[in-house]
Scaffold this motif. Sequence first.
Motif, PDB file in Angstrom:
ATOM      1  N   MET A  60       0.857  -1.202   0.000  1.00 12.85           N
ATOM      2  CA  MET A  60       0.000   0.000   0.000  1.00 12.85           C
ATOM      3  C   MET A  60       0.885   1.242   0.000  1.00 12.85           C
ATOM      4  O   MET A  60       1.835   1.308   0.777  1.00 12.85           O
ATOM      5  CB  MET A  60      -0.809   0.074   1.309  1.00 12.85           C
ATOM      6  CG  MET A  60      -1.984  -0.813   1.397  1.00 12.85           C
ATOM      7  SD  MET A  60      -2.810  -0.560   2.992  1.00 12.85           S
ATOM      8  CE  MET A  60      -1.998  -1.760   4.010  1.00 12.85           C
ATOM      9  N   LYS A  93       1.112   2.198  -7.010  1.00 11.46           N
ATOM     10  CA  LYS A  93       0.631   1.338  -8.113  1.00 11.46           C
ATOM     11  C   LYS A  93      -0.412   2.042  -8.982  1.00 11.46           C
ATOM     12  O   LYS A  93      -0.379   1.952 -10.200  1.00 11.46           O
ATOM     13  CB  LYS A  93       0.015   0.043  -7.550  1.00 11.46           C
ATOM     14  CG  LYS A  93       1.023  -0.897  -6.932  1.00 11.46           C
ATOM     15  CD  LYS A  93       0.350  -1.917  -6.045  1.00 11.46           C
ATOM     16  CE  LYS A  93      -0.351  -1.237  -4.914  1.00 11.46           C
ATOM     17  NZ  LYS A  93      -0.644  -1.961  -3.722  1.00 11.46           N
ATOM     18  N   ASP A 139      -8.740  -3.314  -6.744  1.00  8.90           N
ATOM     19  CA  ASP A 139      -9.576  -2.836  -5.628  1.00  8.90           C
ATOM     20  C   ASP A 139     -10.924  -2.312  -6.157  1.00  8.90           C
ATOM     21  O   ASP A 139     -11.962  -2.579  -5.578  1.00  8.90           O
ATOM     22  CB  ASP A 139      -8.859  -1.723  -4.844  1.00  8.90           C
ATOM     23  CG  ASP A 139      -7.792  -2.286  -3.906  1.00  8.90           C
ATOM     24  OD1 ASP A 139      -7.780  -3.508  -3.671  1.00  8.90           O
ATOM     25  OD2 ASP A 139      -6.969  -1.497  -3.411  1.00  8.90           O
ATOM     26  N   ILE A 165     -14.413  -1.042  -0.040  1.00  8.91           N
ATOM     27  CA  ILE A 165     -13.529  -2.013   0.624  1.00  8.91           C
ATOM     28  C   ILE A 165     -13.704  -1.983   2.136  1.00  8.91           C
ATOM     29  O   ILE A 165     -13.769  -3.033   2.797  1.00  8.91           O
ATOM     30  CB  ILE A 165     -12.060  -1.740   0.230  1.00  8.91           C
ATOM     31  CG1 ILE A 165     -11.895  -2.137  -1.232  1.00  8.91           C
ATOM     32  CG2 ILE A 165     -11.091  -2.529   1.108  1.00  8.91           C
ATOM     33  CD1 ILE A 165     -10.540  -1.948  -1.798  1.00  8.91           C
ATOM     34  N   PHE A 186     -13.196 -10.609   1.448  1.00  4.37           N
ATOM     35  CA  PHE A 186     -12.502  -9.684   0.529  1.00  4.37           C
ATOM     36  C   PHE A 186     -11.494 -10.451  -0.322  1.00  4.37           C
ATOM     37  O   PHE A 186     -11.421 -10.288  -1.539  1.00  4.37           O
ATOM     38  CB  PHE A 186     -11.790  -8.579   1.335  1.00  4.37           C
ATOM     39  CG  PHE A 186     -10.899  -7.714   0.496  1.00  4.37           C
ATOM     40  CD1 PHE A 186     -11.409  -6.659  -0.246  1.00  4.37           C
ATOM     41  CD2 PHE A 186      -9.528  -7.972   0.410  1.00  4.37           C
ATOM     42  CE1 PHE A 186     -10.584  -5.877  -1.039  1.00  4.37           C
ATOM     43  CE2 PHE A 186      -8.696  -7.195  -0.383  1.00  4.37           C
ATOM     44  CZ  PHE A 186      -9.236  -6.135  -1.105  1.00  4.37           C
ATOM     45  N   ARG A 187     -10.705 -11.307   0.327  1.00  4.98           N
ATOM     46  CA  ARG A 187      -9.659 -12.053  -0.400  1.00  4.98           C
ATOM     47  C   ARG A 187     -10.264 -12.995  -1.446  1.00  4.98           C
ATOM     48  O   ARG A 187      -9.681 -13.202  -2.506  1.00  4.98           O
ATOM     49  CB  ARG A 187      -8.771 -12.839   0.580  1.00  4.98           C
ATOM     50  CG  ARG A 187      -8.008 -11.984   1.587  1.00  4.98           C
ATOM     51  CD  ARG A 187      -7.002 -11.054   0.915  1.00  4.98           C
ATOM     52  NE  ARG A 187      -6.394 -10.122   1.880  1.00  4.98           N
ATOM     53  CZ  ARG A 187      -5.754  -9.019   1.540  1.00  4.98           C
ATOM     54  NH1 ARG A 187      -5.647  -8.656   0.274  1.00  4.98           N
ATOM     55  NH2 ARG A 187      -5.231  -8.246   2.452  1.00  4.98           N
ATOM     56  N   GLU A 205     -11.246 -10.840  -4.319  1.00  5.27           N
ATOM     57  CA  GLU A 205     -10.012 -10.346  -4.940  1.00  5.27           C
ATOM     58  C   GLU A 205      -9.442 -11.400  -5.893  1.00  5.27           C
ATOM     59  O   GLU A 205      -8.991 -11.105  -7.001  1.00  5.27           O
ATOM     60  CB  GLU A 205      -9.000 -10.022  -3.816  1.00  5.27           C
ATOM     61  CG  GLU A 205      -7.768  -9.283  -4.273  1.00  5.27           C
ATOM     62  CD  GLU A 205      -6.824  -8.935  -3.123  1.00  5.27           C
ATOM     63  OE1 GLU A 205      -6.544  -9.820  -2.280  1.00  5.27           O
ATOM     64  OE2 GLU A 205      -6.354  -7.782  -3.067  1.00  5.27           O
ATOM     65  N   GLY A 236      -4.219  -4.851  -5.495  1.00  5.40           N
ATOM     66  CA  GLY A 236      -4.224  -4.495  -4.073  1.00  5.40           C
ATOM     67  C   GLY A 236      -2.938  -4.987  -3.415  1.00  5.40           C
ATOM     68  O   GLY A 236      -2.345  -5.980  -3.855  1.00  5.40           O
ATOM     69  N   GLY A 237      -2.520  -4.289  -2.363  1.00  8.76           N
ATOM     70  CA  GLY A 237      -1.238  -4.592  -1.724  1.00  8.76           C
ATOM     71  C   GLY A 237      -1.103  -6.012  -1.211  1.00  8.76           C
ATOM     72  O   GLY A 237       0.008  -6.546  -1.119  1.00  8.76           O
ATOM     73  N   GLY A 238      -2.237  -6.652  -0.899  1.00  7.42           N
ATOM     74  CA  GLY A 238      -2.153  -8.009  -0.350  1.00  7.42           C
ATOM     75  C   GLY A 238      -2.303  -9.083  -1.421  1.00  7.42           C
ATOM     76  O   GLY A 238      -2.213 -10.285  -1.132  1.00  7.42           O
ATOM     77  N   ARG A 259      -8.484   2.467   3.582  1.00  6.58           N
ATOM     78  CA  ARG A 259      -7.665   1.265   3.722  1.00  6.58           C
ATOM     79  C   ARG A 259      -7.858   0.664   5.111  1.00  6.58           C
ATOM     80  O   ARG A 259      -7.220   1.081   6.077  1.00  6.58           O
ATOM     81  CB  ARG A 259      -6.189   1.612   3.507  1.00  6.58           C
ATOM     82  CG  ARG A 259      -5.912   2.029   2.064  1.00  6.58           C
ATOM     83  CD  ARG A 259      -4.473   2.447   1.894  1.00  6.58           C
ATOM     84  NE  ARG A 259      -4.035   2.385   0.525  1.00  6.58           N
ATOM     85  CZ  ARG A 259      -3.421   3.371  -0.121  1.00  6.58           C
ATOM     86  NH1 ARG A 259      -3.198   4.510   0.498  1.00  6.58           N
ATOM     87  NH2 ARG A 259      -3.035   3.207  -1.362  1.00  6.58           N
ATOM     88  N   PRO A 260      -8.744  -0.337   5.208  1.00  3.01           N
ATOM     89  CA  PRO A 260      -9.110  -0.857   6.533  1.00  3.01           C
ATOM     90  C   PRO A 260      -7.928  -1.397   7.333  1.00  3.01           C
ATOM     91  O   PRO A 260      -7.955  -1.327   8.555  1.00  3.01           O
ATOM     92  CB  PRO A 260     -10.108  -1.979   6.218  1.00  3.01           C
ATOM     93  CG  PRO A 260     -10.076  -2.184   4.750  1.00  3.01           C
ATOM     94  CD  PRO A 260      -9.526  -0.961   4.118  1.00  3.01           C
ATOM     95  N   LYS A 261      -6.900  -1.879   6.658  1.00  3.55           N
ATOM     96  CA  LYS A 261      -5.762  -2.448   7.389  1.00  3.55           C
ATOM     97  C   LYS A 261      -5.052  -1.388   8.233  1.00  3.55           C
ATOM     98  O   LYS A 261      -4.386  -1.713   9.210  1.00  3.55           O
ATOM     99  CB  LYS A 261      -4.726  -3.054   6.423  1.00  3.55           C
ATOM    100  CG  LYS A 261      -5.250  -4.190   5.578  1.00  3.55           C
ATOM    101  CD  LYS A 261      -5.429  -5.408   6.408  1.00  3.55           C
ATOM    102  CE  LYS A 261      -4.551  -6.555   6.046  1.00  3.55           C
ATOM    103  NZ  LYS A 261      -4.888  -7.721   6.881  1.00  3.55           N
ATOM    104  N   ARG A 275       5.821  -9.867   3.919  1.00  2.52           N
ATOM    105  CA  ARG A 275       5.323 -10.060   2.550  1.00  2.52           C
ATOM    106  C   ARG A 275       6.423 -10.068   1.486  1.00  2.52           C
ATOM    107  O   ARG A 275       6.176 -10.485   0.356  1.00  2.52           O
ATOM    108  CB  ARG A 275       4.338  -8.925   2.203  1.00  2.52           C
ATOM    109  CG  ARG A 275       3.019  -9.036   2.899  1.00  2.52           C
ATOM    110  CD  ARG A 275       2.127  -7.876   2.468  1.00  2.52           C
ATOM    111  NE  ARG A 275       0.784  -8.011   3.003  1.00  2.52           N
ATOM    112  CZ  ARG A 275      -0.192  -7.146   2.784  1.00  2.52           C
ATOM    113  NH1 ARG A 275       0.052  -6.081   2.035  1.00  2.52           N
ATOM    114  NH2 ARG A 275      -1.393  -7.333   3.294  1.00  2.52           N
TER     115      ARG A 275
END
Length: 334
Positions: free
Chosen positions: A9, A13, A32, A43, A55-56, A59, A77-79, A118-120, A140
Amino acid sequence: MVVYLTGFMGCGKSSVGRRLARALGYAFADTDHLVEETAGKGIAAIFAEDGEAAFRRIEREVLQRTADMNRTVVATGGGMPCGEGNVEFMNAHGAVFYLKSSVGRLVGNLLAGDRSRRPKIAGLGNEELCEYVRTTLAAREERYAKAAFTVECDGRSDYGIVAEIAACVAERQGGGAERVVTRPMREEEVPLLAEFLYDAIWQEDGAQALPRSVIRHPEIWAYIDGFGTAEGDVCVVAEVSGVIVGAAWARRMHGYGFVADDMPELAVSVRRQWRGRGIGTRLVRELLMTLRDGGCKGVSLSVDRHNPAVEMYRRLGFGVVREDDSGYVMTLML
Ligand code: S3P
């Protein structure tokens, strides 16, 4: 071809992706946004109401749909690379570029952006944010590193990052030297010279790469500072399918290769993946012709003695006029 952009994040990107799509004449998609469209909500709402696992799942579904897109840049998305098989899927269906950034750059960008999306990280204070980025990035990194290409983003503008990826995509599309066009650099392209200036610095293969900030050293920056505004500044570029892959420029200055006030210094640089195809030679020839037409009597340059370009300069008629520990100063009378 589908070009996937991955990374943590805040690595850029979406902004790089939009510019890259424009540079390549591709469409742009953002996983996203596709997830939000599919779920019919934002999101933050998906995370809050259905949980991260939901979500995953969406995604992953969305990622599978991207394989049918053609000529599209997809910001993920970052994940995304952490989902099982996701990086492998992207590598199999397109060219994957990991936008690698330091914790400092990521935190800086995230602090400047809207965290509520961004919930994270939405509820984190500044210190907690730094800690989250540091530990999550470390965890990661191994997944991100599975991308086919890694682009170092620290200390670079979006413009430079886009140029590097675009050159790589053009090469993957099978552009050959015969499709290379050389032409004068346009005013709006001048910022690219910072990229080419860094690439013009000779670095031994396998040696630790110099930081990009090295170009800000006043004696180096002088080669491009305010380029185009001083009398006698001349630059030609090599273009393949709309992407600039090399540049050769000359300027009257007292640089490493200074010989005389009326002899500009020449620099040339070709993107790594486009070297060995005669593009440097074409660029220098074109530049020399332009200088000769402009009434210039001769040029000089400095080159590291280990740089294979020494041979190219000799073939073009340059001769050594000075030598020191690191290299040669060469000149050519026009
Ligand atoms: C996430 C990154 C976000 C988004 C979601 C989860 C992550 O994408 O997919 O909030 O786990 O890193 P961006 O990288 O575009 O912010």
